[in-house]
Design a protein around this motif. Structure first.
Motif: not given
Ligand code: ADP
Ligand code: TRP
Length: 334
Positions: A146, A186, A151-152, A154, A3, A5, A40
């Motif tokens: 986040i 993240p 989220s992986d 950013v 993911t 973000l 995304h």
């Protein structure tokens, strides 16, 4: 599936610096993520603008402008999840939860807050004069943006790295309390290629300096700005060092490699006038962004359809956020 973000703070009057430094790279990254089968997520961080902008009409206007800008510049709302932050309440419930695991000292270190404090001290004002909790907690809300989506990655500019580090710290603190992975930690990905584009007066192109080339201007408006780029009065035939010439830095930031090489050679050899270079730069700008204006104006004129897209995006976002939040609450509340 990863993911990825990114949040976009609505800022008003978009210019070429925003386009080349933020919008274009973010959209390219989105396309790459879509192609790789990753998730995304891109959203308009309108509550992040609330700490400095309370005027409802203005807040909605800049939110509208930024949403229409990203769509006009190629964000695909079918493939990327695109929403307004304020439409996803799960983020704000997580914000409340996170406050309890966030050391106050962490917020004291946030650079936006520190900059505001420094300004107060410079003016001889009390430390926290005019500073609201929205500004103070800015990184906390960003952490919730986040962490809500597990989220992986950013992707951010250098100025936002500290905020993602704060999100990492908060997630780590909460995981430590429960001895398990409650929140996903993240990673930030620094967009190295995001260079700073100078404005027409040589300072960083910025709406606050009034030195911008507008992204969605008419050709006449863009031309006026390009013709206004400051130049020196060296002889046209004198060989010049391109690195010392503002116009060249703008060409370098905007034009493709061939045009840039041509201008570099013309300056080094002498004989290529600033007027000619401005014309070449204008042609390059129109080639790259000239076509975006019409699409942008069309989205602006039909904002109801954009709002439908954003509402759809919020639905998709909530479908991910709700179960994530439920799991977090299960850990905390049993
Ligand atoms: P401004 O300086 O006009 O107020 P913002 O601070 O609102 O612009 O910036 C919005 C985004 O555009 C940020 O991600 C920022 O890094 C990028 N950006 C702004 N100005 C430039 C510039 N001159 N060159 C490259 N990127 C820029
Ligand atoms: N703080 C970012 C900026 O000022 C915008 C933002 C808000 C953001 N929430 C985010 C960026 C979450 C990445 C992830 O540009």
């Amino acid at each position: 599936m990863k993911t990825i973000l990114t949040g976009v703070k609505p800022t008003g009057t978009l210019h070429l610096g925003n386009y080349f430094g933020a919008i274009k790279p973010a959209i390219q990254l989105g396309h790459q993520a879509n192609a790789a089968g990753d998730r995304h997520i891109m959203f308009v961080a309108n509550y992040h603008a609330l700490n400095y902008l309370k005027d409802t009409a203005q807040l909605n206007q800049i939110t509208k402008e930024v949403a229409c800008a990203y769509l006009a510049c190629g964000l695909n709302p079918e493939k990327s999840i695109f929403y307004r932050q304020s439409d996803v309440p799960e983020i704000f419930e997580l914000t409340t939860i996170l406050t309890n695991y966030t050391p106050k000292g962490l917020m004291n270190k946030s650079h936006a807050y520190k900059a505001a404090v420094d300004k107060n001290h410079a003016k001889g004002n009390p430390t926290d004069a005019g500073i609201n909790m929205g500004l103070y907690d800015y990184p906390l809300l960003m952490a919730a943006d986040i962490l809500t989506f597990r989220s992986d990655e950013v992707p951010v500019g250098k100025d936002q790295v500290q905020h993602v580090e704060i999100a990492q710290d908060i997630a780590g603190a909460m995981n430590a309390v429960y001895g398990q992975e409650v929140l996903k930690i993240p990673a930030y990905v620094v967009q190295e290629f995001a260079q700073v584009l100078p404005g027409t007066d040589g300072r960083k192109m910025s709406k606050s300096y009034g030195n911008v080339i507008p992204l969605f201007g008419t050709e006449a408006e863009i031309k006026k700005a390009v013709m206004g780029i400051q130049t020196d009065c060296q002889d046209i035939n004198a060989p010049k060092n391109p690195d010392e010439i503002l116009l060249f830095h703008m060409v370098q930031g905007i034009a493709d490699a061939t045009v840039t090489a041509e201008v570099k050679e013309g300056l080094e050899k002498g004989g290529m006038g600033y007027g000619t270079i401005k014309k070449m730069l204008l042609a390059e700008i129109m080639r790259q962004v000239g076509g975006l204006r019409e699409t942008y104006m069309d989205y602006m004129a039909h904002y109801d359809t954009v709002q439908d897209m954003l509402n759809e995006g919020a639905k998709k976002a909530r479908a991910i956020a709700a179960p994530n939040l439920a799991k977090i609450k299960e850990v905390i509340l049993g």
